[in-house]
Design an enzyme around this catalytic site. Structure first.
Site, PDB file in Angstrom:
ATOM      1  N   ASP A  37      -1.883  15.630  35.163  1.00  0.00           N
ATOM      2  CA  ASP A  37      -0.454  15.914  35.220  1.00  0.00           C
ATOM      3  C   ASP A  37       0.076  16.518  33.926  1.00  0.00           C
ATOM      4  O   ASP A  37       1.203  17.019  33.893  1.00  0.00           O
ATOM      5  CB  ASP A  37       0.328  14.637  35.528  1.00  0.00           C
ATOM      6  CG  ASP A  37       0.169  14.195  36.973  1.00  0.00           C
ATOM      7  OD1 ASP A  37      -0.073  15.072  37.832  1.00  0.00           O
ATOM      8  OD2 ASP A  37       0.280  12.990  37.239  1.00  0.00           O
ATOM      9  N   ARG A  74       7.493  19.002  36.450  1.00  0.00           N
ATOM     10  CA  ARG A  74       6.682  19.197  35.246  1.00  0.00           C
ATOM     11  C   ARG A  74       6.729  20.640  34.746  1.00  0.00           C
ATOM     12  O   ARG A  74       6.630  20.888  33.542  1.00  0.00           O
ATOM     13  CB  ARG A  74       5.250  18.736  35.497  1.00  0.00           C
ATOM     14  CG  ARG A  74       5.189  17.268  35.861  1.00  0.00           C
ATOM     15  CD  ARG A  74       3.882  16.617  35.530  1.00  0.00           C
ATOM     16  NE  ARG A  74       3.810  15.286  36.135  1.00  0.00           N
ATOM     17  CZ  ARG A  74       4.369  14.193  35.621  1.00  0.00           C
ATOM     18  NH1 ARG A  74       5.038  14.276  34.480  1.00  0.00           N
ATOM     19  NH2 ARG A  74       4.272  13.040  36.239  1.00  0.00           N
ATOM     20  N   GLN A 103      -5.265   9.240  44.093  1.00  0.00           N
ATOM     21  CA  GLN A 103      -4.452   8.996  45.283  1.00  0.00           C
ATOM     22  C   GLN A 103      -5.325   8.758  46.509  1.00  0.00           C
ATOM     23  O   GLN A 103      -5.053   7.857  47.308  1.00  0.00           O
ATOM     24  CB  GLN A 103      -3.501  10.163  45.519  1.00  0.00           C
ATOM     25  CG  GLN A 103      -2.420  10.287  44.455  1.00  0.00           C
ATOM     26  CD  GLN A 103      -1.478  11.441  44.706  1.00  0.00           C
ATOM     27  OE1 GLN A 103      -1.575  12.142  45.719  1.00  0.00           O
ATOM     28  NE2 GLN A 103      -0.554  11.662  43.794  1.00  0.00           N
ATOM     29  N   ARG A 132       2.367  20.583  50.690  1.00  0.00           N
ATOM     30  CA  ARG A 132       1.202  19.996  50.042  1.00  0.00           C
ATOM     31  C   ARG A 132       0.243  19.418  51.080  1.00  0.00           C
ATOM     32  O   ARG A 132       0.659  18.714  52.006  1.00  0.00           O
ATOM     33  CB  ARG A 132       1.636  18.914  49.057  1.00  0.00           C
ATOM     34  CG  ARG A 132       2.497  19.474  47.954  1.00  0.00           C
ATOM     35  CD  ARG A 132       3.037  18.402  47.034  1.00  0.00           C
ATOM     36  NE  ARG A 132       1.978  17.756  46.268  1.00  0.00           N
ATOM     37  CZ  ARG A 132       2.212  16.766  45.417  1.00  0.00           C
ATOM     38  NH1 ARG A 132       3.443  16.321  45.235  1.00  0.00           N
ATOM     39  NH2 ARG A 132       1.216  16.225  44.740  1.00  0.00           N
ATOM     40  N   SER A 143      -9.729  12.172  42.778  1.00  0.00           N
ATOM     41  CA  SER A 143      -8.340  11.936  43.178  1.00  0.00           C
ATOM     42  C   SER A 143      -8.059  10.446  43.233  1.00  0.00           C
ATOM     43  O   SER A 143      -8.570   9.739  44.103  1.00  0.00           O
ATOM     44  CB  SER A 143      -8.041  12.568  44.551  1.00  0.00           C
ATOM     45  OG  SER A 143      -6.767  12.171  45.006  1.00  0.00           O
ATOM     46  N   LYS A 161       5.019   6.128  36.101  1.00  0.00           N
ATOM     47  CA  LYS A 161       5.298   6.407  37.510  1.00  0.00           C
ATOM     48  C   LYS A 161       4.215   5.851  38.422  1.00  0.00           C
ATOM     49  O   LYS A 161       4.510   5.253  39.460  1.00  0.00           O
ATOM     50  CB  LYS A 161       5.460   7.920  37.718  1.00  0.00           C
ATOM     51  CG  LYS A 161       5.916   8.308  39.137  1.00  0.00           C
ATOM     52  CD  LYS A 161       6.731   9.590  39.118  1.00  0.00           C
ATOM     53  CE  LYS A 161       5.899  10.815  38.870  1.00  0.00           C
ATOM     54  NZ  LYS A 161       5.412  11.436  40.126  1.00  0.00           N
ATOM     55  N   SER A 162       2.954   6.027  38.038  1.00  0.00           N
ATOM     56  CA  SER A 162       1.856   5.531  38.872  1.00  0.00           C
ATOM     57  C   SER A 162       1.931   4.012  39.022  1.00  0.00           C
ATOM     58  O   SER A 162       1.756   3.467  40.122  1.00  0.00           O
ATOM     59  CB  SER A 162       0.509   5.921  38.254  1.00  0.00           C
ATOM     60  OG  SER A 162       0.334   7.312  38.250  1.00  0.00           O
ATOM     61  N   LYS A 185      -0.583  20.680  43.521  1.00  0.00           N
ATOM     62  CA  LYS A 185       0.421  19.719  43.070  1.00  0.00           C
ATOM     63  C   LYS A 185       1.782  20.107  43.656  1.00  0.00           C
ATOM     64  O   LYS A 185       1.860  20.819  44.660  1.00  0.00           O
ATOM     65  CB  LYS A 185       0.444  19.680  41.540  1.00  0.00           C
ATOM     66  CG  LYS A 185      -0.801  19.022  40.932  1.00  0.00           C
ATOM     67  CD  LYS A 185      -0.791  17.521  41.190  1.00  0.00           C
ATOM     68  CE  LYS A 185      -1.881  16.793  40.457  1.00  0.00           C
ATOM     69  NZ  LYS A 185      -1.812  15.329  40.672  1.00  0.00           N
TER      70      LYS A 185
END
Length: 452
Positions: A325, A405, A175, A128, A173, A27-28, A352
């Site tokens: 994750d 998840r 992100q 979030r 992080s 996914k990343s 998350k």
């Protein structure tokens, strides 16, 4: 989502899980492939893209800002980019669905373009916090109007030219790191990110592959990533490896279901993502790497996983960034191990798609596991290999909190539970692994749909 109402389900098995499977593309890497190809000059091809809802949200957003993105009849995706600095003003707000990765990385792209973009999302994403990305991007010149708590809906106005900065990550992080580097692509001069704790490095690897002038070195404060702005990205042909986060569910499933023997093909084993493999091996899991190879700059192997008794460990906190994750499914594995597993150093789980610490503590406790909850993790006393008792009250369902998840981790926990562990909604699974339940059935599990 295709179903308007929740779709409760459970998985069960009366025998071992066996077979050879593939898992969806990482996914990343899928998110970044679309974004970087959308900024390249020319046409890129992407093979093995994860076609889950989160990644499709990234594709839709890049289309809305000018990139031409189509899926070919052969399953490969073709992307004609607009060039760094060429993103266009979208006509409407960008709906990110449940994808925090899409939102935060795209905020980085927009920050150094002269456009105004509004980001919206579903109920889960709208809770979030975005402040950890807003802070550095504001220093680079972007302007933000956010919902209370720096949440979505969020409108940002980019600045061109943006101001290059040197930014030390206050939390580990990938992100946030990626957002700053992506903003730096269209900023003059050098943008630097210093990460005291290494995080997944797909952004650095892929930007170099697309031709960006990016260096990584070790310094006294940690890894220093330096990017020269006003870059010109070149189109690429990309093969996306299998997502280790999706493979994680089958690694745990095979480990806890007696007699199981499965092979998972083409799994990405980037060192910044392979923490769960390390943790499970510490617990005694039988995981063998077959045909280790390099695909597009990423280490890949087939994984053969056979059932093995698991024993409790103290999970090293420094593994957290490389398996953040995968903690929910690690918790499920710990619930079946011999002894008391302590997994801490993962406070990031609180922010998350759901509060994954609280959600898994509640779910596993409801199924008979002995849990101690901490601010940054859980302690779990396992069954010593015995099946989980399952919900004590008939008809109880595990709350997913719209978190894919949580849904998949608890479905795995219920594979051979004494009583069915029903998950309240299968729909969130489509965000990252649309074929999860079908894959479980191919391995020998049985899916149950109690409301049908």
């Amino acid at each position: 989502m295709p179903h308007a109402q929740p779709r409760p389900f459970s998985l069960s098995t009366t025998g071992p899980l066996t077979g050879t499977i593939t898992v969806p593309g990482d996914k990343s890497i899928s998110h970044r492939s679309l974004m970087f190809a959308g900024l390249a000059v020319g046409q890129s091809r992407i093979h093995g893209l994860l076609e889950g809802e989160d990644v499709l949200a990234s594709a839709a957003a890049m289309r809305a800002m000018g990139a031409d993105i189509v899926r070919g009849d052969d399953g490969a995706w073709q992307v004609s980019g607009v060039g760094v600095g060429g993103l266009l003003q979208p006509a409407t707000a960008l709906d990110m669905g449940n994808s925090g990765t899409s939102t935060r990385l795209l905020m980085g792209l927009v920050a150094s373009h002269p456009i105004t973009v509004t980001f919206t999302g579903d109920a889960s994403l709208s809770q979030r916090p975005m402040g950890r990305v807003v802070a550095p991007l504001s220093r680079m010149g972007a302007d933000f109007t956010c919902a209370p708590g720096e949440r979505l809906p969020l409108t940002m106005r980019g600045l061109c030219p943006a101001v290059p900065i040197s930014y030390t990550l206050p939390v580990a992080s990938a992100q946030v790191k990626s957002a700053v580097l992506l903003a730096g692509l269209n900023a003059p001069g050098i943008t630097r990110v210093i990460e005291p704790v290494p995080t997944r490095d797909h952004t650095e690897r892929m930007l170099r592959g697309f031709g960006a002038d990016l260096t990584v070195e070790d310094g006294p404060e940690g890894r220093i990533i330096s990017l020269r702005g006003e870059a010109e990205l070149k189109p690429q042909t990309i093969t996306v490896p299998g997502d280790p986060s999706s493979a994680a569910f089958w690694m745990v499933a095979a480990s806890i279901v007696p007699g199981s023997d499965i092979t998972i093909r083409n799994v990405g084993l980037n060192a910044t993502r392979a923490g769960l493999v390390t943790a499970l091996r510490m617990m005694g899991a039988d995981i063998a790497e077959i045909d280790a190879r390099d695909v597009g700059g990423e280490p890949v192997a087939d994984l053969r996983v056979r059932h093995a008794p698991l024993r409790a460990i103290a999970v090293p906190p420094d593994l957290a960034p490389s398996m953040i994750d995968e903690y929910p499914v690690l918790f499920a594995a710990a619930a079946r191990a011999e002894g008391r597993t302590v997994a801490r150093g993962a406070e990031e789980l609180r922010v998350k798609e759901s509060d994954r610490i609280a959600a898994m503590a509640a779910a596993l406790s409801a199924c008979g596991a002995r849990i101690e909850e901490y601010e940054d993790g859980l302690a779990i006393t396992g069954t010593g290999g015995e099946p989980l008792p399952g919900p004590r009250s008939g008809g109880a369902r595990i709350a997913t909190h719209l978190d894919h998840r949580i849904a998949m981790s608890m479905a795995v926990a219920g594979l051979n539970a004494a009583r069915a562990i029903e998950i309240d909604d299968a729909r969130p699974i489509a965000t990252s692994y649309p074929d999860f339940i079908a894959t479980a059935e191919r391995l020998g599990a049985e899916a149950h749909w109690p409301d049908q």
